[in-house]
Design an enzyme around this catalytic site. Structure first.
Site, PDB file in Angstrom:
ATOM      1  N   GLU A 108       0.191  -9.067  -8.366  1.00 47.38           N
ATOM      2  CA  GLU A 108      -0.819  -9.249  -9.423  1.00 47.38           C
ATOM      3  C   GLU A 108      -0.175  -9.806 -10.694  1.00 47.38           C
ATOM      4  O   GLU A 108      -0.777 -10.601 -11.414  1.00 47.38           O
ATOM      5  CB  GLU A 108      -1.558  -7.918  -9.673  1.00 47.38           C
ATOM      6  N   GLY A 137      -5.257  -4.092  -1.528  1.00 45.58           N
ATOM      7  CA  GLY A 137      -6.602  -3.776  -2.005  1.00 45.58           C
ATOM      8  C   GLY A 137      -7.711  -4.327  -1.121  1.00 45.58           C
ATOM      9  O   GLY A 137      -8.871  -4.349  -1.516  1.00 45.58           O
ATOM     10  N   ASN A 173       1.320   3.290  -7.288  1.00 48.98           N
ATOM     11  CA  ASN A 173       1.074   2.247  -8.288  1.00 48.98           C
ATOM     12  C   ASN A 173      -0.367   2.402  -8.772  1.00 48.98           C
ATOM     13  O   ASN A 173      -1.299   2.022  -8.068  1.00 48.98           O
ATOM     14  CB  ASN A 173       1.293   0.867  -7.643  1.00 48.98           C
ATOM     15  N   LYS A 194      -1.822   0.945 -11.216  1.00 49.19           N
ATOM     16  CA  LYS A 194      -2.408  -0.270 -11.801  1.00 49.19           C
ATOM     17  C   LYS A 194      -3.121   0.086 -13.110  1.00 49.19           C
ATOM     18  O   LYS A 194      -2.630   0.920 -13.857  1.00 49.19           O
ATOM     19  CB  LYS A 194      -3.327  -0.954 -10.779  1.00 49.19           C
ATOM     20  N   GLU A 217       5.026  -6.365   0.219  1.00 53.17           N
ATOM     21  CA  GLU A 217       3.576  -6.242   0.072  1.00 53.17           C
ATOM     22  C   GLU A 217       2.904  -7.573   0.415  1.00 53.17           C
ATOM     23  O   GLU A 217       2.780  -8.446  -0.455  1.00 53.17           O
ATOM     24  CB  GLU A 217       3.221  -5.852  -1.364  1.00 53.17           C
ATOM     25  N   SER A 225      -2.799  -1.544   1.318  1.00 55.99           N
ATOM     26  CA  SER A 225      -3.824  -0.752   2.009  1.00 55.99           C
ATOM     27  C   SER A 225      -3.247   0.416   2.809  1.00 55.99           C
ATOM     28  O   SER A 225      -3.734   0.727   3.899  1.00 55.99           O
ATOM     29  CB  SER A 225      -4.697  -1.658   2.888  1.00 55.99           C
ATOM     30  N   HIS A 247       5.224  -7.556  -9.099  1.00 52.34           N
ATOM     31  CA  HIS A 247       4.035  -7.267  -8.276  1.00 52.34           C
ATOM     32  C   HIS A 247       3.210  -8.551  -8.137  1.00 52.34           C
ATOM     33  O   HIS A 247       3.147  -9.358  -9.060  1.00 52.34           O
ATOM     34  CB  HIS A 247       3.208  -6.155  -8.932  1.00 52.34           C
TER      35      HIS A 247
HETATM   36  P1  PGA Z   1      -3.289  -0.969  -2.291  1.00 46.31           P
HETATM   37  O1  PGA Z   1      -2.281  -1.577  -3.375  1.00 46.31           O
HETATM   38  O2  PGA Z   1      -2.627   0.231  -1.676  1.00 46.31           O
HETATM   39  O3  PGA Z   1      -4.513  -0.584  -3.089  1.00 46.31           O
HETATM   40  O4  PGA Z   1      -3.557  -2.035  -1.291  1.00 46.31           O
HETATM   41  C1  PGA Z   1      -0.905  -1.640  -3.136  1.00 46.31           C
HETATM   42  C2  PGA Z   1      -0.186  -2.322  -4.287  1.00 46.31           C
HETATM   43  O5  PGA Z   1      -0.736  -3.285  -4.840  1.00 46.31           O
HETATM   44  O6  PGA Z   1       0.924  -1.918  -4.669  1.00 46.31           O
END
Ligand code: PGA
Length: 259
Positions: free
Chosen positions: A102, A178, A11, A13, A172, A218, A100
């Site tokens: 976000e 993140g 992903n 982003k 998630e 992460s 997601h």
């Molecule tokens: P990350 O993001 O691996 O940077 O924690 C995962 C995601 O949001 O899909």
């Protein structure tokens, strides 16, 4: 029943411009990835919308599939700024990432909105990868299963076993995205087993045992094995650590040697 094929999904982003997308793909094509070549795992990339066309042109060389990070549920119309399922199909997408955290948290997407998108994707032949997960507060107050269960149920509402079987879920935990603070393998396995049981209850055992459920939050080359060594965990949805080709390659290789 045959083992589910592992999926490693990237992903990206809101990162990279065209030149960086191309150089990632060129670099990634230099690597030898036996588990991908032998069909033991699948790679799925979710680049920003403007660069899906780069994947349409070059993505096949990585033996990868790709999809968008979001879409609207209508096919066309006066929806300024939105992207429609037929546009994604035109870009060679097989997948679309939906719900997601976000999108839910920053852009106000509700379970009902995610559900409309899931139904639109399925009816157009796109595979939705639906993200679900709890906040730290929800985990600590013990409502994590209520939260994730409700998110999963909302997606499954009214779907037959065949349609449900074309979904994928990514668990998630929001506190792990993140933050550098990943869930441990046990926490991931416990929630993924719960998601699968929820699918079984709503859509039957066949759908539940066939759909991929990934862990995200992460994930790095050094911790991927913690997840993929678990029977229930079908791969990973990777944000930050998927932006660098060598890092994503190592996630795939370490993840596939874990079992
Ligand atoms: P990350 O993001 O691996 O940077 O924690 C995962 C995601 O949001 O899909």
């Amino acid at each position: 029943m045959a083992a589910r094929t592992r999926i490693f999904a990237a992903n990206w982003k809101m990162h990279k411009v065209e030149e960086e997308v191309e150089s990632f793909i060129q670099e990634f094509c230099n690597y030898t990835l036996p588990p991908v070549e032998e069909g033991r795992c699948r790679l799925v990339f979710f680049p920003p919308h403007p660069y899906l066309h780069v994947f349409k042109r070059l993505g096949g060389a990585m033996k990868a599939e790709w999809g968008a990070q979001n879409m609207y549920h209508e096919d066309k119309g006066a929806f300024t700024g939105e992207v429609a399922p037929p546009m994604l199909l035109d870009m060679g997408c097989r997948w679309v990432l939906l719900g997601h955290s976000e999108r839910r948290g920053i852009f106000g997407e509700t379970d009902a909105m995610v559900k409309r998108k899931v139904d639109a994707a399925l009816s157009r032949g796109l595979r939705p990868m639906v993200c679900v997960g709890e906040t730290l507060e929800e985990r600590e107050s013990g409502v994590l299963f209520d939260k994730v269960g409700a998110q999963v149920d909302a997606v499954l509402e009214g779907l037959g076993a065949d349609e449900a079987g074309r979904l994928a879920f990514a668990y998630e935990p929001i506190w792990a995205i993140g933050t550098g603070r990943n869930a441990d393998g046990g926490q991931a396995e416990e929630m993924i087993a719960f998601i699968r049981s929820r699918v079984a209850r709503k859509a039957g055992e066949a759908a539940a045992s066939s759909i991929p459920v990934l862990y995200g939050g992460s994930v790095k080359p050094h911790n991927i094995a913690e997840f993929t060594s678990r029977e229930e965990v079908d791969g990973a949805l990777v944000g930050g650590a998927s932006l660098d080709p060598a890092s994503f390659r190592d996630i795939v290789l370490n993840g596939m040697s874990a079992r």
